[in-house]
Design a protein around this motif. Structure first.
Motif, PDB file in Angstrom:
ATOM      1  N   LEU A  60       0.848  -1.190   0.000  1.00 56.46           N
ATOM      2  CA  LEU A  60       0.000   0.000   0.000  1.00 56.46           C
ATOM      3  C   LEU A  60       0.884   1.240   0.000  1.00 56.46           C
ATOM      4  O   LEU A  60       1.998   1.228   0.511  1.00 56.46           O
ATOM      5  CB  LEU A  60      -0.921   0.024   1.219  1.00 56.46           C
ATOM      6  N   THR A  61       0.362   2.311  -0.577  1.00 59.28           N
ATOM      7  CA  THR A  61       1.143   3.546  -0.672  1.00 59.28           C
ATOM      8  C   THR A  61       0.368   4.703  -0.057  1.00 59.28           C
ATOM      9  O   THR A  61      -0.764   4.991  -0.461  1.00 59.28           O
ATOM     10  CB  THR A  61       1.465   3.881  -2.138  1.00 59.28           C
ATOM     11  N   PHE A  62       0.995   5.337   0.923  1.00 55.14           N
ATOM     12  CA  PHE A  62       0.426   6.523   1.554  1.00 55.14           C
ATOM     13  C   PHE A  62       1.478   7.621   1.561  1.00 55.14           C
ATOM     14  O   PHE A  62       2.667   7.337   1.716  1.00 55.14           O
ATOM     15  CB  PHE A  62       0.009   6.240   3.002  1.00 55.14           C
ATOM     16  N   GLU A  63       1.035   8.856   1.399  1.00 61.16           N
ATOM     17  CA  GLU A  63       1.937   9.988   1.526  1.00 61.16           C
ATOM     18  C   GLU A  63       1.649  10.717   2.829  1.00 61.16           C
ATOM     19  O   GLU A  63       0.481  10.864   3.213  1.00 61.16           O
ATOM     20  CB  GLU A  63       1.771  10.960   0.346  1.00 61.16           C
ATOM     21  N   TYR A  64       2.708  11.155   3.487  1.00 54.80           N
ATOM     22  CA  TYR A  64       2.518  11.933   4.705  1.00 54.80           C
ATOM     23  C   TYR A  64       1.881  13.267   4.320  1.00 54.80           C
ATOM     24  O   TYR A  64       2.348  13.941   3.402  1.00 54.80           O
ATOM     25  CB  TYR A  64       3.853  12.161   5.398  1.00 54.80           C
ATOM     26  N   GLU A 134      -8.982  -4.551   3.682  1.00 53.11           N
ATOM     27  CA  GLU A 134      -9.916  -3.812   2.835  1.00 53.11           C
ATOM     28  C   GLU A 134     -10.100  -2.389   3.366  1.00 53.11           C
ATOM     29  O   GLU A 134     -10.201  -1.432   2.590  1.00 53.11           O
ATOM     30  CB  GLU A 134     -11.268  -4.541   2.797  1.00 53.11           C
ATOM     31  N   LEU A 135     -10.148  -2.254   4.678  1.00 59.11           N
ATOM     32  CA  LEU A 135     -10.250  -0.935   5.293  1.00 59.11           C
ATOM     33  C   LEU A 135      -9.069  -0.062   4.876  1.00 59.11           C
ATOM     34  O   LEU A 135      -9.242   1.107   4.486  1.00 59.11           O
ATOM     35  CB  LEU A 135     -10.272  -1.086   6.811  1.00 59.11           C
ATOM     36  N   LEU A 136      -7.866  -0.612   4.931  1.00 60.72           N
ATOM     37  CA  LEU A 136      -6.677   0.154   4.567  1.00 60.72           C
ATOM     38  C   LEU A 136      -6.650   0.502   3.087  1.00 60.72           C
ATOM     39  O   LEU A 136      -6.190   1.581   2.703  1.00 60.72           O
ATOM     40  CB  LEU A 136      -5.414  -0.617   4.961  1.00 60.72           C
ATOM     41  N   LYS A 137      -7.161  -0.391   2.260  1.00 64.50           N
ATOM     42  CA  LYS A 137      -7.241  -0.077   0.822  1.00 64.50           C
ATOM     43  C   LYS A 137      -8.171   1.100   0.578  1.00 64.50           C
ATOM     44  O   LYS A 137      -7.908   1.957  -0.264  1.00 64.50           O
ATOM     45  CB  LYS A 137      -7.708  -1.311   0.048  1.00 64.50           C
ATOM     46  N   THR A 138      -9.272   1.144   1.334  1.00 64.22           N
ATOM     47  CA  THR A 138     -10.192   2.284   1.216  1.00 64.22           C
ATOM     48  C   THR A 138      -9.490   3.567   1.643  1.00 64.22           C
ATOM     49  O   THR A 138      -9.623   4.615   0.979  1.00 64.22           O
ATOM     50  CB  THR A 138     -11.433   2.054   2.104  1.00 64.22           C
ATOM     51  N   LEU A 139      -8.743   3.522   2.726  1.00 64.13           N
ATOM     52  CA  LEU A 139      -8.013   4.709   3.182  1.00 64.13           C
ATOM     53  C   LEU A 139      -6.962   5.120   2.151  1.00 64.13           C
ATOM     54  O   LEU A 139      -6.749   6.314   1.915  1.00 64.13           O
ATOM     55  CB  LEU A 139      -7.358   4.436   4.532  1.00 64.13           C
ATOM     56  N   GLU A 140      -6.320   4.137   1.533  1.00 61.11           N
ATOM     57  CA  GLU A 140      -5.341   4.448   0.488  1.00 61.11           C
ATOM     58  C   GLU A 140      -6.007   5.172  -0.678  1.00 61.11           C
ATOM     59  O   GLU A 140      -5.495   6.194  -1.168  1.00 61.11           O
ATOM     60  CB  GLU A 140      -4.672   3.154   0.007  1.00 61.11           C
ATOM     61  N   GLU A 141      -7.141   4.652  -1.116  1.00 62.81           N
ATOM     62  CA  GLU A 141      -7.859   5.275  -2.240  1.00 62.81           C
ATOM     63  C   GLU A 141      -8.286   6.701  -1.920  1.00 62.81           C
ATOM     64  O   GLU A 141      -8.256   7.587  -2.782  1.00 62.81           O
ATOM     65  CB  GLU A 141      -9.100   4.440  -2.588  1.00 62.81           C
ATOM     66  N   LYS A 142      -8.659   6.939  -0.670  1.00 63.25           N
ATOM     67  CA  LYS A 142      -9.147   8.261  -0.268  1.00 63.25           C
ATOM     68  C   LYS A 142      -8.038   9.169   0.254  1.00 63.25           C
ATOM     69  O   LYS A 142      -8.308  10.293   0.702  1.00 63.25           O
ATOM     70  CB  LYS A 142     -10.244   8.098   0.790  1.00 63.25           C
ATOM     71  N   LYS A 143      -6.810   8.659   0.214  1.00 60.13           N
ATOM     72  CA  LYS A 143      -5.643   9.443   0.669  1.00 60.13           C
ATOM     73  C   LYS A 143      -5.797   9.889   2.121  1.00 60.13           C
ATOM     74  O   LYS A 143      -5.524  11.037   2.483  1.00 60.13           O
ATOM     75  CB  LYS A 143      -5.399  10.638  -0.260  1.00 60.13           C
TER      76      LYS A 143
END
Length: 401
Positions: A60-64, A134-143
């Motif tokens: 998963l990829t998240f930006e600060y 799945e929860l984290l994927k949703t957070l990833e999609e919504k940044k």
């Protein structure tokens, strides 16, 4: 890249890169990591290649964010209908992060670990969050920046399962006035219990682990010599009881930081706001400066309702801007004394406190929340978290003044 002999396929797919191990201490650390996480030890030092620290890639990829502006989310909310309300709130405002319970205030894990998870055998998982991935994927999609909250030493579940890890009052596990039990911060097994949960959260993709209740029970200085518990390695310490507690809490934080480093997750710690006003909080073992030196983020809980007559303010809940501003000035001074300053990200109040009595509290909403945010901003602090136990946050707030 070379990999260890007999390296299981699960490690290949996990995208772990291992370093050259230059001394016995580093080799032991790698062996402990491999054994704890995958059930085998690194067996050949020469088969470990590359340099630097090995890292885990969750996929998963998240930006600060420009600055973290977050809300607290229970396991029930994260796994229920309220999650849609919360993601909608973040979509429509300048809020950008969620602090989600992964180990809650009772000691439960808020999801059911998979059958191949080392946490499965603990039997403390609850089905609040049906599918964390799945929860984290949703957070990833919504940044939305994901932070895993782990309540550490307040743990009624573990205390009941393993009384020897807790504090005993006669033949019973000690409970505070709210019926809550704590486990013993002097014990390495308790440290590892929480660090292993944190590691799994980091492997899922949480970008930060927030440890809460990193302390002894409130008022412990009044019962430390009447309760029954072990000091383990701290039994040989020549420090007085206060400093011994400070040492245990500080060393747990440093240990957690070290163990989580391979996973690239930031470490944050919640701390009482008043801890910054004292050399150390005598009973609970929190020393603001020593904890702050060992974390990426320090989150002081500075809810106006939780202060008495500090900073010359007789009724702090009535003056949210002044209380927060005065605290921020003090904290800035304390952090400036440190060689390695963490990010300051205080917890702010988005709830009302009628228990203070008529004339001593305000009904908190847009105005009061904005006043606290401004109190931080006017002192150069741009990150914050909002606490509401029911996850119902005030409407119409300007979160980025």
């Amino acid at each position: 890249m070379k990999l260890m002999k007999l390296l299981p396929a699960m490690l290949l797919t996990a995208a772990l890169a291992f370093p050259t191990v230059s001394d016995a201490g580093e080799m032991k650390k790698l062996e402990d990591f491999a054994e704890r996480t995958y059930g085998f030890k690194a067996i050949d030092e020469t088969s470990i290649a590359s340099s630097g620290l090995f890292r885990f890639d969750s996929g998963l990829t998240f930006e600060y964010p420009d600055a973290v502006r977050g809300v607290y989310v229970t396991g029930h909310s994260a796994g229920g209908e309220r999650f849609n309300y919360l993601t909608d709130l973040l979509d429509k405002t300048d809020l950008n992060a969620m602090v989600i319970d992964i180990k809650d205030d009772f000691g439960n894990i808020t999801y059911k670990p998979a059958d191949d998870s080392p946490l499965k055998a603990l039997n403390i998982g609850k089905p609040y969050i049906k599918d964390p991935q799945e929860l984290l994927k949703t957070l990833e999609e919504k940044k939305i920046y994901p932070i895993a909250r782990i309540v550490v030493f307040k743990d009624s579940v573990l205390a009941e399962k393993r009384p020897e890890l807790s504090f005993m009052d006669g033949e019973s596990v000690w409970k505070n006035g709210r019926g809550e039990s704590f486990v013993n911060p002097f014990m390495k097994e308790v440290w590892d219990h929480n660090v292993n949960i944190a590691i799994e959260a980091a492997k899922m993709g949480f970008q930060e682990i927030q440890f809460d209740y990193v302390r002894f029970p409130e008022g412990f200085e009044n019962r430390h010599d009447t309760l029954k518990y072990t000091y383990e390695s701290y039994a040989e310490s020549e420090l007085d009881p206060i400093q011994r507690r400070v040492e245990a809490i500080t060393e747990f934080v440093a240990y957690a930081q070290e163990q989580l480093e391979p996973y690239g997750a930031k470490v944050s710690v919640d701390i009482f706001g008043y801890a910054a006003t004292l050399p150390e909080a005598p009973g609970i073992g929190q020393n603001f400066g020593k904890i702050a030196e060992n974390v990426d983020v320090i989150s002081a809980m500075i809810y106006p309702s939780h202060w008495t007559s500090y900073f010359g303010i007789k009724k702090p809940d009535l003056e949210p801007y002044k209380l927060v501003s005065e605290y921020a000035k003090l904290e800035n001074t304390k952090l400036a004394e440190l060689e390695n300053q963490p990010i300051s990200r205080p917890w702010l109040q988005d709830f009302s406190a009628p228990w203070l009595g008529s004339g001593n509290y305000l009904k908190y909403g847009k105005t009061e929340v904005e006043a606290q945010i401004k109190g931080l901003k006017d002192n150069g602090i741009n990150e914050y978290l909002l606490w509401n136990a029911g996850n119902k946050y005030s409407q119409g707030v300007n979160y980025k003044p």
